[in-house]
Write a protein that holds these residues in place. Structure first.
Motif, PDB file in Angstrom:
ATOM      1  N   VAL A 104      89.718   7.423  -2.043  1.00  0.00           N
ATOM      2  CA  VAL A 104      91.275   7.280  -1.630  1.00  0.00           C
ATOM      3  C   VAL A 104      91.251   5.873  -1.047  1.00  0.00           C
ATOM      4  N   VAL A 105      92.552   5.263  -1.169  1.00  0.00           N
ATOM      5  CA  VAL A 105      92.807   4.048  -0.349  1.00  0.00           C
ATOM      6  C   VAL A 105      93.523   4.436   0.792  1.00  0.00           C
ATOM      7  N   MET A 106      93.290   4.127   2.085  1.00  0.00           N
ATOM      8  CA  MET A 106      93.752   4.565   3.235  1.00  0.00           C
ATOM      9  C   MET A 106      94.281   3.702   4.057  1.00  0.00           C
ATOM     10  N   LEU A 107      95.645   3.947   4.219  1.00  0.00           N
ATOM     11  CA  LEU A 107      96.421   2.827   5.220  1.00  0.00           C
ATOM     12  C   LEU A 107      96.168   3.469   6.647  1.00  0.00           C
ATOM     13  N   PRO A 108      96.126   2.400   7.775  1.00  0.00           N
ATOM     14  CA  PRO A 108      96.043   3.043   8.999  1.00  0.00           C
ATOM     15  C   PRO A 108      97.518   3.609   9.465  1.00  0.00           C
ATOM     16  N   PRO A 109      97.735   4.256  10.419  1.00  0.00           N
ATOM     17  CA  PRO A 109      99.060   4.652  11.087  1.00  0.00           C
ATOM     18  C   PRO A 109      99.929   3.506  11.203  1.00  0.00           C
ATOM     19  N   PHE A 110     101.069   3.453  10.708  1.00  0.00           N
ATOM     20  CA  PHE A 110     101.541   2.007  10.506  1.00  0.00           C
ATOM     21  C   PHE A 110     103.043   2.121  11.180  1.00  0.00           C
ATOM     22  N   TYR A 111     103.500   2.996  11.891  1.00  0.00           N
ATOM     23  CA  TYR A 111     104.808   2.831  12.740  1.00  0.00           C
ATOM     24  C   TYR A 111     104.719   1.908  13.936  1.00  0.00           C
ATOM     25  N   TYR A 112     103.713   2.107  14.558  1.00  0.00           N
ATOM     26  CA  TYR A 112     103.662   1.350  15.851  1.00  0.00           C
ATOM     27  C   TYR A 112     103.119  -0.037  15.630  1.00  0.00           C
ATOM     28  N   LYS A 113     103.528  -1.175  16.304  1.00  0.00           N
ATOM     29  CA  LYS A 113     102.853  -2.197  15.961  1.00  0.00           C
ATOM     30  C   LYS A 113     102.176  -2.941  17.272  1.00  0.00           C
ATOM     31  N   GLY A 114     101.343  -3.694  16.972  1.00  0.00           N
ATOM     32  CA  GLY A 114     100.475  -4.245  18.171  1.00  0.00           C
ATOM     33  C   GLY A 114      99.410  -3.361  18.455  1.00  0.00           C
ATOM     34  N   VAL A 115      99.110  -2.560  17.969  1.00  0.00           N
ATOM     35  CA  VAL A 115      98.049  -1.345  18.428  1.00  0.00           C
ATOM     36  C   VAL A 115      96.701  -1.961  18.674  1.00  0.00           C
ATOM     37  N   SER A 116      95.866  -1.345  19.286  1.00  0.00           N
ATOM     38  CA  SER A 116      94.542  -1.920  19.415  1.00  0.00           C
ATOM     39  C   SER A 116      93.592  -1.529  18.548  1.00  0.00           C
ATOM     40  N   LEU A 120      93.116   2.221  16.699  1.00  0.00           N
ATOM     41  CA  LEU A 120      92.894   2.223  15.072  1.00  0.00           C
ATOM     42  C   LEU A 120      91.511   2.849  14.733  1.00  0.00           C
ATOM     43  N   PHE A 121      90.717   2.783  15.622  1.00  0.00           N
ATOM     44  CA  PHE A 121      89.260   2.929  15.311  1.00  0.00           C
ATOM     45  C   PHE A 121      89.371   4.931  15.674  1.00  0.00           C
ATOM     46  N   ASP A 122      90.285   5.063  16.805  1.00  0.00           N
ATOM     47  CA  ASP A 122      90.199   6.509  17.087  1.00  0.00           C
ATOM     48  C   ASP A 122      91.200   7.108  16.026  1.00  0.00           C
ATOM     49  N   ALA A 123      92.153   6.685  15.663  1.00  0.00           N
ATOM     50  CA  ALA A 123      93.021   7.090  14.261  1.00  0.00           C
ATOM     51  C   ALA A 123      92.139   7.205  13.104  1.00  0.00           C
ATOM     52  N   TYR A 124      91.534   6.436  12.756  1.00  0.00           N
ATOM     53  CA  TYR A 124      90.800   6.636  11.472  1.00  0.00           C
ATOM     54  C   TYR A 124      89.771   7.780  11.695  1.00  0.00           C
ATOM     55  N   SER A 125      88.942   7.743  13.042  1.00  0.00           N
ATOM     56  CA  SER A 125      87.871   8.562  13.260  1.00  0.00           C
ATOM     57  C   SER A 125      88.414  10.049  13.016  1.00  0.00           C
ATOM     58  N   ARG A 126      89.618  10.316  13.662  1.00  0.00           N
ATOM     59  CA  ARG A 126      90.039  11.612  13.816  1.00  0.00           C
ATOM     60  C   ARG A 126      90.691  12.125  12.300  1.00  0.00           C
ATOM     61  N   ILE A 127      90.989  11.274  11.753  1.00  0.00           N
ATOM     62  CA  ILE A 127      91.426  11.536  10.167  1.00  0.00           C
ATOM     63  C   ILE A 127      90.115  11.875   9.481  1.00  0.00           C
ATOM     64  N   LEU A 128      89.099  11.211   9.586  1.00  0.00           N
ATOM     65  CA  LEU A 128      87.941  11.534   8.823  1.00  0.00           C
ATOM     66  C   LEU A 128      87.306  12.291   9.140  1.00  0.00           C
ATOM     67  N   GLU A 129      87.109  12.770  10.580  1.00  0.00           N
ATOM     68  CA  GLU A 129      86.711  14.035  11.112  1.00  0.00           C
ATOM     69  C   GLU A 129      87.497  15.352  10.682  1.00  0.00           C
ATOM     70  N   GLY A 130      88.975  15.209  10.809  1.00  0.00           N
ATOM     71  CA  GLY A 130      89.764  16.259  10.280  1.00  0.00           C
ATOM     72  C   GLY A 130      89.657  16.574   8.912  1.00  0.00           C
ATOM     73  N   VAL A 131      89.309  15.726   8.110  1.00  0.00           N
ATOM     74  CA  VAL A 131      89.085  15.873   6.660  1.00  0.00           C
ATOM     75  C   VAL A 131      87.852  16.414   6.291  1.00  0.00           C
ATOM     76  N   ALA A 132      86.794  16.157   7.296  1.00  0.00           N
ATOM     77  CA  ALA A 132      85.343  16.709   7.201  1.00  0.00           C
ATOM     78  C   ALA A 132      84.913  17.101   5.708  1.00  0.00           C
ATOM     79  N   ASP A 133      84.632  16.206   4.734  1.00  0.00           N
ATOM     80  CA  ASP A 133      84.298  16.519   3.660  1.00  0.00           C
ATOM     81  C   ASP A 133      83.106  15.328   3.230  1.00  0.00           C
ATOM     82  N   ASP A 134      81.954  15.726   2.703  1.00  0.00           N
ATOM     83  CA  ASP A 134      81.074  14.487   2.656  1.00  0.00           C
ATOM     84  C   ASP A 134      81.196  13.886   1.284  1.00  0.00           C
TER      85      ASP A 134
END
Lengths: 301, 301
Positions: A104-116, A120-134
C-alpha cells in the motif's frame, strides 16, 4: 542493481466516474488491466490522481473488491490507504490485506499542519501496530504540496529502523530530486519512487526503484522502456527517446489542472466519456478545453 | 441588534482521551454540561480543537450519541461534520440530524488544495442536496491555516443565495478581522462567528453573532459576560474586564502548541488526567511543560 522489496513502474491510476458521480467499477477494472497489459508492473490506484480522498471508505473498499473480482491480480495492486484518522487508515489497510493485497501507499494523517516528527512517527507506529500483519509492505507518501505534511529524511529513517520489514519505500511527489538523493544515500535498499515522470530516468540512474506517476495512465509502454533499459548502454538512445516522449505527454497534462487533464486525455485516447468527470471539489475540463486539448494530444509523439 | 438564525457563545470543545486513545465518553459529556452550566449557549464539539478529524466516523457518531444519552440537550450541540469525502460529510450530517441536532459546523473537502470556488460551491451543494433536510442549519468553517482551503466572500455569497435557509453562518478562524467585516457588510443577517477569542468583542460591536472559540473550555463565564453586555453602555467596564481576562487566558494557551495547551489547562483546572492525551499526529505536553504551565495558570485573572 540494488534489490528492493518493491520496484518497477506503478501507475497512479485515475478513477472513471459515472454521471451520478459514483465510481465506474467496470471501466476502472478495464483500465487497471489495460495499464498492466501496456507494461506497468503494478497499479497504484486510489491515490491523489485517483481522487481517493474524495470517496468514502465504503466506496474505496468496493472499488478494490470489484477490480479484483474482475480478474486483476491482487499482487499487482498497490492502493492508497492513508486517511486523516488513524483507525480508518488501519481499517482500509486491513481490508486491502484481506483481499490479498500486500503493498500500500500510505499518506500520513493530513488534517493538522505543522505537526512534529514525533507526532507523525507516533501516528505511523500506531497504524502499523494496529494493522499487525507481517505481510504488509508500506510505501510512505510524501506530497506536501497537497497533504500539507512533510516527511523528513530523519523521520523516514526512524520508521525504517522501527519497522524494517514493513516500511520499504516512499513515493516522493514533492518533486525535489535533492530530497530523493538524500533518501537514497541515507537508506540503501529503501525504495524511492518519484511521483513526477521527468524524474524517473534521472533517479533510476542514481539507484531509484522505479516510479509511481500519472503519465502511465496514457503511455505506460514508454515508462516500461525506460525502466527496463536504463542500465543498458546499448539501449540508451531508445531509453532517452522514451523519457522524452513521457515528458512531452506530461507537459501537455500539466497545461491545464493536472488531474482533470490526465483524465480528459485518457478519455480522448480511448473514447471513454467517464474520464471527463471528477468528484468535487475537483472540476473536470469544459468542452472548449477538451476541444483545444484534442489536436495537441494528436500531435504528441 | 440583528436577528441571526444562530447566535451566542459556542465552545470549540476539546475531547478528553483514554489511555488507549479512545475518546472518554463520560468525561466528554460531563465537560459539555459544564460548558453549558458555565454560560455557553452551545457546544461546538468535534471541531479542530476537538480533534474531530483524528477520529473515525464511527467514533464521532458514538461521541455524539453518548453526550446526548448523558442528558445534554441536542439543541445545545453544534458538531463539526465536514470531512474530505462528500458522502461521509452527508453521512455525519444526517446522523446528527437523526439525533435531533439541527446545527452543524461544516468544513469544505480539505484534501486537495488550490481548488476553485466553482469546485467548492459544487461540493457544498452536493452535500446539502444529499442531506436534503430543511431542519438543517449550516455554519461554514473557514480555517485555511489548517484546512488549506479558503472560502472567499463571493463563494459564501453564492452559497447563501442558493441555500438561504440552510447556510446561515460562518466560523471565521483565519483570524482576519477585515474578512469578517467584509462578510458582515456583504450579507446582513448572516452570522459571523470569530474563531479567535480576542476578536469576539470587536466583532460583536460591528454586528458579529457571537463566537466559536477554544478559551471557553476554561472561562466560559467571561465569554458570556462579553456577549450579554457588549451593547450595554452601563456594562462597558465589566465587559472590557471580561475580554481582557479572556485574552490573558488565551495568550497562555498559545504559549505552547494551542490544542495540547488548552487541554492541559482544562486538566489542571479540574484535576482530570484525560486532557493531557492527544490523538496522533498531535502530541500532548510533556510533564515538564505541564509543571511550567501550572504556576502561570494559577496567576491568571
Amino acid at each position: 542493481m540494488t534489490s528492493f522489496a518493491i520496484s518497477g513502474v506503478f501507475s497512479a491510476a485515475a478513477t472513471p466516474i459515472n454521471a451520478d458521480l459514483s465510481p465506474d467499477h467496470g471501466l476502472l477494472a478495464k483500465h487497471c488491466q489495460r495499464l498492466l497489459d501496456e507494461g506497468c508492473h503494478g497499479v497504484a490506484l486510489l491515490g491523489t490522481t485517483g481522487e481517493a480522498n474524495s470517496f468514502s471508505l465504503g466506496e474505496r473498499k468496493a472499488m478494490l473488491e470489484s477490480v479484483i473480482k474482475a480478474g486483476v491480480a491482487a499482487d499487482r495492486l498497490m492502493p492508497g490507504t492513508g486517511v486523516a484518522a488513524i483507525p480508518e487508515t488501519i481499517e482500509l489497510t486491513r481490508h486491502a490485506l484481506s483481499l490479498g493485497i500486500d503493498k500500500v501507499v500510505m499518506l500520513p494523517p493530513f488534517y493538522y499542519k505543522g505537526v512534529s516528527d514525533d507526532g507523525l512517527f507516533d501516528a505511523y507506529s500506531r497504524i502499523l501496530e494496529g494493522v499487525a500483519d507481517d505481510r504488509l509492505k508500506v510505501v510512505l507518501y510524501h506530497i506536501p504540496q497537497v497533504s500539507g505534511i512533510s516527511l523528513s529524511v530523519e523521520l523516514v529513517g526512524h520508521l525504517i529502523e522501527a519497522f524494517p520489514k514493513t516500511v520499504v519505500g516512499i513515493k516522493e511527489s514533492k518533486g525535489d530530486l535533492a530530497n530523493m538523493q538524500a533518501l537514497l544515500k541515507a537508506y540503501p535498499g529503501f525504495a524511492v519512487f518519484p511521483g513526477a515522470d521527468p524524474l524517473m530516468l534521472p533517479l533510476l540512474r542514481e539507484g531509484g526503484a522505479g516510479c509511481i506517476t500519472a503519465t502511465s495512465n496514457l503511455i505506460a509502454d514508454s515508462l516500461r522502456t525506460v525502466f527496463d533499459g536504463h542500465a543498458d548502454a546499448a539501449a540508451a538512445a531508445k531509453v532517452e527517446a522514451a523519457q522524452a516522449r513521457i515528458n512531452a505527454w506530461r507537459n501537455l497534462s500539466n497545461s491545464y489542472a493536472q488531474i482533470p487533464t490526465i483524465k480528459a486525455m485518457v478519455g480522448l485516447k480511448h473514447g471513454e466519456k467517464a474520464w471527463q468527470r471528477l468528484r468535487p471539489p475537483l472540476v473536470g475540463l469544459g468542452e472548449s478545453e477538451i476541444a483545444a486539448l484534442r489536436p495537441q494530444l494528436e500531435r504528441l509523439p
